[in-house]
Design an enzyme around this catalytic site. Sequence first.
Site, short mmCIF file in Angstrom:
data_model
loop_
_atom_site.label_atom_id
_atom_site.label_comp_id
_atom_site.label_asym_id
_atom_site.label_seq_id
_atom_site.Cartn_x
_atom_site.Cartn_y
_atom_site.Cartn_z
N ASP A 47 -9.59 77.42 53.53
CA ASP A 47 -8.90 78.23 54.58
C ASP A 47 -9.16 77.49 55.93
OD1 ASP A 47 -8.34 81.19 55.71
OD2 ASP A 47 -9.57 79.88 57.01
N LYS A 58 -3.03 78.61 59.36
CA LYS A 58 -2.62 79.69 60.42
C LYS A 58 -1.63 79.09 61.45
CE LYS A 58 -7.33 81.47 59.62
NZ LYS A 58 -7.82 80.34 59.02
N TYR A 79 -7.60 74.47 64.08
CA TYR A 79 -8.95 73.72 63.95
C TYR A 79 -8.91 72.14 63.69
CZ TYR A 79 -9.87 78.30 61.80
OH TYR A 79 -10.07 79.69 61.54
N HIS A 116 -2.12 83.80 63.52
CA HIS A 116 -3.49 83.60 63.91
C HIS A 116 -4.26 84.71 64.78
CE1 HIS A 116 -6.79 80.11 64.08
NE2 HIS A 116 -7.27 81.42 63.95
#
Length: 267
Positions: free
Chosen positions: A33, A63, A38, A96
């Site tokens: 994930d 996402k 990120y 997200h």
Amino acid sequence: MPILEFLGTSHQGGYSHDAVVHAIQNCGIRHIDTAKRYGCESLLQKAIKESGVKREDLWLTTKLWYSDYGYENTKKACLESCERLGVEYLDLFLIHWPDAQVPGKSNREVRAETWRAMEELYEKGLCRSIGVSNFLISHLEQLKEDCVITPHVNQVEYHPFQRPQELVDYCRSRDIVFEGYCPLAKGEALTHPSIIQLAKKYGRTPAQICIRWSIQNGIVTIPKSTKAERIEENCKVFDFTIAEDDVEVLNGLHDGRHVSWDPSLVV
């Protein structure tokens, strides 16, 4: 989709190349994930290649960040995520966050526009599954009225202090898989006396108690760690069961606190 076997990554120091390779090669992790936000999609491509595991044996979730919301932007962002990850398709692509922050447009309008692009990506096979993250019942109801395909997944904060059972029940009633992130409440759960007591009772760690509790509540659980030994620990939760009375003790710790984002103020 596995009930655990997730290797969660995140921003703010939430990535370790060696830990990812170890998890895939030595711990049987096949479900990863991540997210554009990120900043580690390109890094994951390198780790996946080094692991030697075939693409078709992995489940990759990423996402869409709000800066890419909108019909055309969403399609472009999906292709860019695929390129960074070094894959031709995504197993799961999530919106997200429900707040769009687009001047002159309502959140509902932008979410619907974005979801129509997600539906198209799904129909074309670029995304094997599509879903949302941090969506509440109100957001899901709006999407139901505005769009065609029901989200396959809703990924939401879930731990002993944040157990949104009404949302869980709603998702189940519509066949939306409920995924829970932050199962350790960013470490806050690990020092709670009741959880420590149960860890001693079962001969486990507090982290294993929290993850096992989440799984027994039927939640697809996403633990995150950058340490190989912690990843191994997080996976060793299938050889014991927490008694129902003790599950209720943990359920009773819910106090509504968030350790991550709170979507309740987003219309």
